[in-house]
Design an enzyme around this catalytic site. Structure first.
Site, PDB file in Angstrom:
ATOM      1  N   TYR A   1       0.715  -1.215  -0.082  1.00 13.06           N
ATOM      2  CA  TYR A   1       0.060  -0.001  -0.057  1.00 13.06           C
ATOM      3  C   TYR A   1       1.078   1.136   0.007  1.00 13.06           C
ATOM      4  O   TYR A   1       2.070   1.408   0.613  1.00 13.06           O
ATOM      5  CB  TYR A   1      -0.816  -0.254   1.280  1.00 13.06           C
ATOM      6  CG  TYR A   1      -2.106   1.031   1.181  1.00 13.06           C
ATOM      7  CD1 TYR A   1      -2.871   1.029   0.288  1.00 13.06           C
ATOM      8  CD2 TYR A   1      -1.751   2.175   2.227  1.00 13.06           C
ATOM      9  CE1 TYR A   1      -4.096   2.068   0.600  1.00 13.06           C
ATOM     10  CE2 TYR A   1      -2.612   3.139   2.185  1.00 13.06           C
ATOM     11  CZ  TYR A   1      -3.740   3.300   1.510  1.00 13.06           C
ATOM     12  OH  TYR A   1      -4.822   4.145   1.386  1.00 13.06           O
TER      13      TYR A   1
ATOM     14  N   GLY B   1       1.478   3.816   1.600  1.00 13.66           N
ATOM     15  CA  GLY B   1       2.114   4.412   2.753  1.00 13.66           C
ATOM     16  C   GLY B   1       3.076   3.689   3.461  1.00 13.66           C
ATOM     17  O   GLY B   1       3.596   4.098   4.387  1.00 13.66           O
ATOM     18  N   LYS B   2       3.264   2.044   2.890  1.00 17.26           N
ATOM     19  CA  LYS B   2       4.352   1.254   3.504  1.00 17.26           C
ATOM     20  C   LYS B   2       5.648   1.770   3.371  1.00 17.26           C
ATOM     21  O   LYS B   2       5.921   2.551   2.421  1.00 17.26           O
ATOM     22  CB  LYS B   2       3.970  -0.297   3.010  1.00 17.26           C
ATOM     23  CG  LYS B   2       2.723  -0.715   3.038  1.00 17.26           C
ATOM     24  CD  LYS B   2       2.176  -0.681   4.744  1.00 17.26           C
ATOM     25  CE  LYS B   2       0.828  -1.650   4.808  1.00 17.26           C
ATOM     26  NZ  LYS B   2       0.506  -1.576   6.192  1.00 17.26           N
ATOM     27  N   ASN B   3       6.568   1.204   4.105  1.00 17.90           N
ATOM     28  CA  ASN B   3       8.121   1.382   4.089  1.00 17.90           C
ATOM     29  C   ASN B   3       8.568   0.992   2.471  1.00 17.90           C
ATOM     30  O   ASN B   3       9.233   1.739   1.876  1.00 17.90           O
ATOM     31  CB  ASN B   3       8.805   0.459   4.882  1.00 17.90           C
ATOM     32  CG  ASN B   3       8.539   0.942   6.239  1.00 17.90           C
ATOM     33  OD1 ASN B   3       7.622   1.592   6.560  1.00 17.90           O
ATOM     34  ND2 ASN B   3       9.676   0.824   7.219  1.00 17.90           N
TER      35      ASN B   3
END
Length: 367
Positions: A182, A184-186
């Site tokens: 997704y 916004g993940k790292n």
């Protein structure tokens, strides 16, 4: 305004690489799976230290297929935690199995192994530890329990790209490890994407078939499968970002260390702890305060965004009322839900931005 995360800043930092990768896919005519996705699977498998990686469309799909490939189905039980994003429980329900919750440890907010064994029944087929906020659960203790009872571990590593437990990467210890990309993940896509990783050949083969309508050969459908394929554009973008993830992770860790050094003396405030033997990748920098809601409002008034991960545990969500849990059943999770506040953290965050967040925190506590 200091944002909770800044995806525009990340794109700007690698714009030429991303643009070239996307244009390459458009020119290739391969828009679903294809060479870019296959290359990303190989590279991500190497990154995690596993033999197989199966690219899918979301982290939820990775969890769903991992469970199905492990033989989880109607009437089975899967042990997990209520302090997580709802997808962990939803993926269990998709298989027809029942989520069985245990509480989390007070310090790490990951699954408490001491509570797991008491919940195992003849119907228990798997444990899903959630590597919350970027730190892995106690995998030695969980692995010992799983081996003793002959049940599978499916790692929910959707927040733990590159996290480590005693030198082993997230996703490499259980039967499967599941990742979300997704945005916004790292390691985030420019849209939806996910991955399931494994060292088990049969597990990988089953997941590859299940993601593509249950076929190993076109129009030969051996299993009742799904359309969970990864888009080629996302695979190409993620290949670019994977080359940067270790640098980004070290920046996150440096920001987290700076936050902790500046905040740990503040009263009524608990900062995250990196447990010995684990590498925390700080997908979220989650502090705890009994005055969380007042603090969040004060930060917003000073132009600092914050987040809530997660304000309502899954066992108290209306969607899962059928599980018949009640308030008070999981006190550590419920207390955390009232106290946890996520502060801005992202690789491109500047030192002045971080210090401004801390100053806003200090001002909020003085008021």
């Amino acid at each position: 305004m200091i944002p909770l995360l800044d995806l525009k800043a990340q794109y700007a930092s690698i714009k030429s690489e991303i643009d070239a990768a996307v244009l390459g896919v458009l020119a290739s005519g391969q828009y679903t799976l294809g060479d870019e996705v296959a290359s990303f699977e190989r590279e991500f498998a190497d990154y995690c230290g596993v033999r197989h990686a199966v690219a899918v469309n979301t982290g939820t799909s990775a969890l769903h297929l991992s469970l199905l490939a492990a033989g989880i189905g109607s009437g089975d039980e899967v042990i997990t935690v209520p302090f997580t994003f709802v997808a962990t429980a939803s993926a269990i329900c998709y298989t027809g199995a029942r989520p069985v919750f245990v509480d989390v440890e007070p310090q790490t907010l990951t699954i408490d192994p001491a509570q797991v064994e008491a919940k195992i029944t003849s119907r228990t087929k798997a444990i899903i530890p959630v590597h919350l906020y970027g730190q892995m659960a106690d995998m030695d203790a969980l692995s010992a329990i799983a081996e003793r009872y002959g049940i599978a571990i499916i790692e929910d590593a959707c927040q733990a790209h590159g996290a480590e437990y005693k030198g082993r990467r997230a996703g490499s210890i259980g039967l499967s490890g599941c990742f979300s990309f997704y945005p916004g993940k790292n390691l985030g896509a420019c849209g939806e994407a996910g991955m399931a990783v494994t060292n088990d050949d049969d597990q990988a083969h089953a997941m590859r078939m299940l993601r593509d309508w249950g076929q190993a050969q076109r129009y030969h459908h051996a299993l009742k499968g799904f359309n969970y394929r990864m888009d080629a554009i996302q695979g190409a973008i993620l290949r670019v970002k994977l080359r940067h993830i270790e640098d980004w992770t070290e920046r996150r860790r440096a920001h987290a260390s700076r936050y902790t050094g500046l905040l740990e003396a503040m009263a009524d405030l608990t900062t995250p702890v990196e447990t010995i033997g684990r590498r925390h990748v700080y997908h979220v920098y989650a502090i705890r305060s009994r005055g969380r809601d007042r603090l969040r409002q004060a930060l917003a008034e000073q132009g600092v965004q914050s987040g809530l991960h997660y304000p309502i545990p899954v066992h108290l969500q209306q969607a899962h009322a059928d599980l018949a849990y009640r308030e008070g059943d999981f006190p550590v999770s419920e207390t955390a839900a009232r106290e946890v506040l996520s502060l801005p953290i992202y690789p491109e965050m500047s030192a002045p931005q971080l210090e401004a967040v801390v100053e806003a925190m200090e001002s909020a506590y003085v008021e």
